[in-house]
Design a protein around this motif. Sequence first.
Motif, PDB file in Angstrom:
ATOM      1  N   ILE B 139       0.771  -1.462  -0.007  1.00 38.30           N
ATOM      2  CA  ILE B 139      -0.231  -0.305  -0.097  1.00 38.30           C
ATOM      3  C   ILE B 139       1.214   1.325  -0.014  1.00 38.30           C
ATOM      4  CG2 ILE B 139      -1.564   1.026   1.041  1.00 38.30           C
ATOM      5  CD1 ILE B 139      -2.967  -0.847   2.411  1.00 38.30           C
ATOM      6  N   LEU B 140       0.933   1.918  -0.752  1.00 31.77           N
ATOM      7  CA  LEU B 140       1.582   3.419  -1.123  1.00 31.77           C
ATOM      8  C   LEU B 140       0.824   4.438  -0.920  1.00 31.77           C
ATOM      9  CD1 LEU B 140       4.051   4.964  -2.205  1.00 31.77           C
ATOM     10  CD2 LEU B 140       3.568   4.782  -4.627  1.00 31.77           C
ATOM     11  N   PHE B 141       0.749   5.236   0.009  1.00 31.10           N
ATOM     12  CA  PHE B 141      -0.092   6.401   0.509  1.00 31.10           C
ATOM     13  C   PHE B 141       1.191   7.773  -0.602  1.00 31.10           C
ATOM     14  CE2 PHE B 141      -0.703   3.682   3.893  1.00 31.10           C
ATOM     15  CZ  PHE B 141      -2.313   3.779   4.003  1.00 31.10           C
ATOM     16  N   ILE B 142       0.221   8.467  -1.183  1.00 32.99           N
ATOM     17  CA  ILE B 142       0.790   9.364  -2.246  1.00 32.99           C
ATOM     18  C   ILE B 142       0.023  10.853  -1.470  1.00 32.99           C
ATOM     19  CG2 ILE B 142       1.148  10.437  -4.158  1.00 32.99           C
ATOM     20  CD1 ILE B 142       0.777   7.383  -5.695  1.00 32.99           C
ATOM     21  N   SER B 143       0.847  12.073  -1.396  1.00 31.86           N
ATOM     22  CA  SER B 143       0.445  13.228  -1.179  1.00 31.86           C
ATOM     23  C   SER B 143       0.636  14.030  -2.251  1.00 31.86           C
ATOM     24  CB  SER B 143       1.073  13.772   0.373  1.00 31.86           C
ATOM     25  OG  SER B 143       0.642  14.507   0.572  1.00 31.86           O
ATOM     26  N   VAL B 144      -0.621  15.257  -2.431  1.00 33.08           N
ATOM     27  CA  VAL B 144      -0.304  16.180  -3.939  1.00 33.08           C
ATOM     28  C   VAL B 144      -0.050  16.721  -3.401  1.00 33.08           C
ATOM     29  CG1 VAL B 144       0.901  14.446  -6.185  1.00 33.08           C
ATOM     30  CG2 VAL B 144      -1.968  15.610  -5.566  1.00 33.08           C
ATOM     31  N   ARG B 157      -0.180   4.907 -11.776  1.00 30.25           N
ATOM     32  CA  ARG B 157      -1.348   3.293 -11.729  1.00 30.25           C
ATOM     33  C   ARG B 157      -0.699   2.617 -12.706  1.00 30.25           C
ATOM     34  NH1 ARG B 157      -3.665   1.042  -8.239  1.00 30.25           N
ATOM     35  NH2 ARG B 157      -2.058  -0.423  -8.778  1.00 30.25           N
ATOM     36  N   GLN B 158      -0.775   3.039 -14.447  1.00 27.62           N
ATOM     37  CA  GLN B 158      -0.700   2.343 -15.448  1.00 27.62           C
ATOM     38  C   GLN B 158       0.701   1.385 -15.105  1.00 27.62           C
ATOM     39  OE1 GLN B 158      -0.296   4.445 -18.888  1.00 27.62           O
ATOM     40  NE2 GLN B 158      -1.322   3.177 -20.210  1.00 27.62           N
ATOM     41  N   ARG B 159       1.710   2.038 -15.356  1.00 28.31           N
ATOM     42  CA  ARG B 159       2.770   1.688 -15.219  1.00 28.31           C
ATOM     43  C   ARG B 159       3.544   0.742 -13.659  1.00 28.31           C
ATOM     44  NH1 ARG B 159       7.808   4.632 -16.967  1.00 28.31           N
ATOM     45  NH2 ARG B 159       8.244   2.965 -16.666  1.00 28.31           N
ATOM     46  N   LEU B 160       2.626   0.912 -12.818  1.00 26.52           N
ATOM     47  CA  LEU B 160       2.434   0.019 -11.746  1.00 26.52           C
ATOM     48  C   LEU B 160       2.458  -1.644 -12.058  1.00 26.52           C
ATOM     49  CD1 LEU B 160       1.554   2.167  -8.220  1.00 26.52           C
ATOM     50  CD2 LEU B 160       4.176   0.531  -8.974  1.00 26.52           C
ATOM     51  N   ASN B 161       0.327  -1.106 -12.609  1.00 23.37           N
ATOM     52  CA  ASN B 161      -0.433  -2.220 -13.455  1.00 23.37           C
ATOM     53  C   ASN B 161       0.167  -3.301 -14.171  1.00 23.37           C
ATOM     54  OD1 ASN B 161      -2.120  -1.876 -11.993  1.00 23.37           O
ATOM     55  ND2 ASN B 161      -3.335  -0.365 -13.576  1.00 23.37           N
ATOM     56  N   VAL B 167      -0.089  -3.286  -5.834  1.00 21.48           N
ATOM     57  CA  VAL B 167      -0.098  -2.131  -4.599  1.00 21.48           C
ATOM     58  C   VAL B 167      -0.557  -0.758  -4.758  1.00 21.48           C
ATOM     59  CG1 VAL B 167       1.321  -0.412  -6.273  1.00 21.48           C
ATOM     60  CG2 VAL B 167       1.347  -0.311  -3.510  1.00 21.48           C
ATOM     61  N   LYS B 168      -1.323  -1.176  -3.391  1.00 24.68           N
ATOM     62  CA  LYS B 168      -2.712  -0.014  -3.365  1.00 24.68           C
ATOM     63  C   LYS B 168      -2.371   1.291  -3.858  1.00 24.68           C
ATOM     64  CE  LYS B 168      -6.825  -3.115  -1.982  1.00 24.68           C
ATOM     65  NZ  LYS B 168      -5.797  -4.327  -2.021  1.00 24.68           N
ATOM     66  N   ILE B 169      -2.766   1.976  -4.102  1.00 29.72           N
ATOM     67  CA  ILE B 169      -2.710   3.583  -4.199  1.00 29.72           C
ATOM     68  C   ILE B 169      -3.418   4.697  -3.549  1.00 29.72           C
ATOM     69  CG2 ILE B 169      -2.050   5.647  -5.216  1.00 29.72           C
ATOM     70  CD1 ILE B 169      -0.796   3.978  -7.407  1.00 29.72           C
ATOM     71  N   VAL B 170      -3.237   5.166  -2.393  1.00 28.09           N
ATOM     72  CA  VAL B 170      -4.169   5.608  -1.644  1.00 28.09           C
ATOM     73  C   VAL B 170      -3.782   7.133  -1.878  1.00 28.09           C
ATOM     74  CG1 VAL B 170      -5.003   6.641   0.335  1.00 28.09           C
ATOM     75  CG2 VAL B 170      -4.212   4.022   0.544  1.00 28.09           C
ATOM     76  N   GLU B 185     -10.556   8.803 -11.308  1.00 27.98           N
ATOM     77  CA  GLU B 185      -9.747   9.303 -12.013  1.00 27.98           C
ATOM     78  C   GLU B 185      -8.128   8.689 -13.071  1.00 27.98           C
ATOM     79  OE1 GLU B 185     -11.150  13.386 -13.348  1.00 27.98           O
ATOM     80  OE2 GLU B 185      -9.282  14.011 -15.061  1.00 27.98           O
ATOM     81  N   VAL B 186      -7.513   9.082 -11.500  1.00 27.73           N
ATOM     82  CA  VAL B 186      -6.597   9.380 -11.446  1.00 27.73           C
ATOM     83  C   VAL B 186      -6.062   7.638 -11.136  1.00 27.73           C
ATOM     84  CG1 VAL B 186      -6.136  10.787 -11.150  1.00 27.73           C
ATOM     85  CG2 VAL B 186      -5.764   9.632  -9.209  1.00 27.73           C
ATOM     86  N   GLY B 187      -6.963   6.355 -10.858  1.00 24.99           N
ATOM     87  CA  GLY B 187      -6.623   4.963 -10.631  1.00 24.99           C
ATOM     88  C   GLY B 187      -6.036   5.221  -9.703  1.00 24.99           C
ATOM     89  N   ALA B 188      -7.121   5.943  -7.788  1.00 22.92           N
ATOM     90  CA  ALA B 188      -6.368   5.296  -7.529  1.00 22.92           C
ATOM     91  C   ALA B 188      -7.595   4.430  -6.519  1.00 22.92           C
ATOM     92  CB  ALA B 188      -6.123   6.570  -6.252  1.00 22.92           C
ATOM     93  N   ASP B 189      -6.669   3.680  -4.842  1.00 24.40           N
ATOM     94  CA  ASP B 189      -7.729   3.198  -4.409  1.00 24.40           C
ATOM     95  C   ASP B 189      -8.647   3.422  -3.450  1.00 24.40           C
ATOM     96  OD1 ASP B 189      -6.763  -0.295  -6.239  1.00 24.40           O
ATOM     97  OD2 ASP B 189      -4.788   1.090  -5.676  1.00 24.40           O
ATOM     98  N   ALA B 190      -8.593   4.462  -3.044  1.00 24.74           N
ATOM     99  CA  ALA B 190      -8.789   5.316  -1.941  1.00 24.74           C
ATOM    100  C   ALA B 190      -8.397   6.583  -2.170  1.00 24.74           C
ATOM    101  CB  ALA B 190      -8.729   4.614  -0.726  1.00 24.74           C
ATOM    102  N   MET B 191      -9.020   7.732  -1.827  1.00 24.56           N
ATOM    103  CA  MET B 191      -8.367   8.766  -1.403  1.00 24.56           C
ATOM    104  C   MET B 191      -8.726   9.347   0.208  1.00 24.56           C
ATOM    105  SD  MET B 191     -10.319  12.286  -0.735  1.00 24.56           S
ATOM    106  CE  MET B 191     -12.004  12.638  -1.331  1.00 24.56           C
TER     107      MET B 191
END
Lengths: 350, 210
Positions: B139-144, B157-161, B167-170, B185-191
């Motif tokens: 699980i990867l938490f990303i802040s922007v 997301r696309q490249r990880l797939n 990996v799940k992206i939060v 829209e960006v393919g995250a699993d949660a926000m």
Amino acid sequence: MTAMTSLQRVLATMGNREPDRVPYFLSLTMHGARELGLSIKEYFSKGELVAEGQLRMRAKYGHDCLNGFSYAPVEVEAWGGEVIFSDDGPPNSGAPFIRSPEEIGRLTPPSIADSPCLQEVLKAQQIMKSRAGGEVPIVGVVVSPFSAPVMQMGFAPYLDLIFEQPSLFERLMAVNEEFCVAWANAQLAAGATFICYFDPVSSASIVPRDLYLKTGFPVAKRTIARIKGATATHFASGRCLSVVGDVADTGTKAIGVSVLEDLKTVKEACRGRLTVVGNLNAIEMRHWSDEDAERSVRNAIAAAGAGGGFILADNHGEIPWQVPEPVLYAIAESVRRWGRYPLAQVEEHG
Amino acid sequence: MNEPVAAFKNALLALDRVSAQEVLQESIDRQGVVPTLETLITASLTEIGRSWEAGELALSQIYMAGRICENLIETFLPLGDPGRRNQPRLAVAVYEDYHMLGKRLVHSVLRSAGYELRDYGRVDLDSALRLVAEDRIEILFISVLMLHSALHIADLRQRLNLAGLPVKIVVGGAPFCFDQGLWREVGADAMGRNASDAAVILQELTGGGL
């Protein structure tokens, strides 16, 4: 009513009078690059290009200002810091140039005359002034002394400084105030009509009121008193309702407000003291339909237009590169349709 | 909000480390460390996060509360302690820019809740791909902070797939709060709407089975 110039329109609303229509500012800082077929980095490299881009944006969308702003980290660049350019977004400040609080003691403000990046901003404003013929307000921008340290040293280290090292905090404010005043006054001399005092850290989203009154508020009061022109304080989409009266006491004339707060309530709190600037959601704007644009414009005007003291704008202070032309045209058309004074026919539209 | 949670929250917001430690100690004495992570720490930080969303608290208060909390819990449950939660492999990062505060807050919340995680600092597409693969992150938490950085997460997301990395992206940060549909829209699993959501989302993504 006879049509006014943009400058007359803005001055009337800031004087709490109803002009011919609601003025609107489109903060299209980057779209000029696309118009000129340039990368964002190339566009910002020369004041002539920015001036041309701004004039073309206004010719297209008819908004009531020219943005004399390039990018926030232009100030960081002047201080010797790194700027990271992107192909599809605003330039960002790079790694903080104050790496430890102890460096604050040795910090001296950069000379504006010796900073090529700042000189390009001033050149852009001079050109806009000469070509707009005094009919359009030119917005200059400074990052407030209280908010600049986020770029200078990073947000978390800055919060640590505020809480734990008050003497170094005061020293940093003193240095930043000197720069901010000089930079604001240089822009006014170059042709800016007023200065946007960009102060997101002072918003209630970032610091509570009691801390603001000890920090961002006195800094703003001292700084704004030395700026030789009117200022508008902008919180970059941060909340302001709990500090509206304090913000007015800093001597500023207008306030950029957030879509997170009820615009009608904010306008009531500001009435007679501060012109309200806002509060369209520029992040959502990217995928607005014509109907979305019209509804948003109409609701904002219904909430805050009466009696003047209102400039329609986005709530971030910068419209993203991704917002397409049709949305911008739809906003412009909606203001012209629903923003004519008197506003009796405008009601909130769900 | 129960009484210990209210007392702990108030102590954190008053920057009263001594009172916060007393409430924490009392809870640990009563129910042990691991249940305290859930019922006191996570519950208090969740309340603080909700108050921020409602405009009742400021980010600086959340930052200081998280810092005190993280520091306190590490005195009771040091990093590497076997009592820390059995967990997936976690990492937190800022994507493409240098606006580090959001990441710092998420880091504080998760550490305070008893998790261990890698802090990647600032990453771009290539470094994120490499680190996720090397560390077998689940699980990867990303802040922007910036919209264009948020939009670029779709490329990640696309490249990880494509790389077959499960990996799940939060995601979290201002663009996602101002555009409710952006995370999908960006393919995250949660926000997360605020940093405190991180612990709750983590439990949801793992079926609460930590």
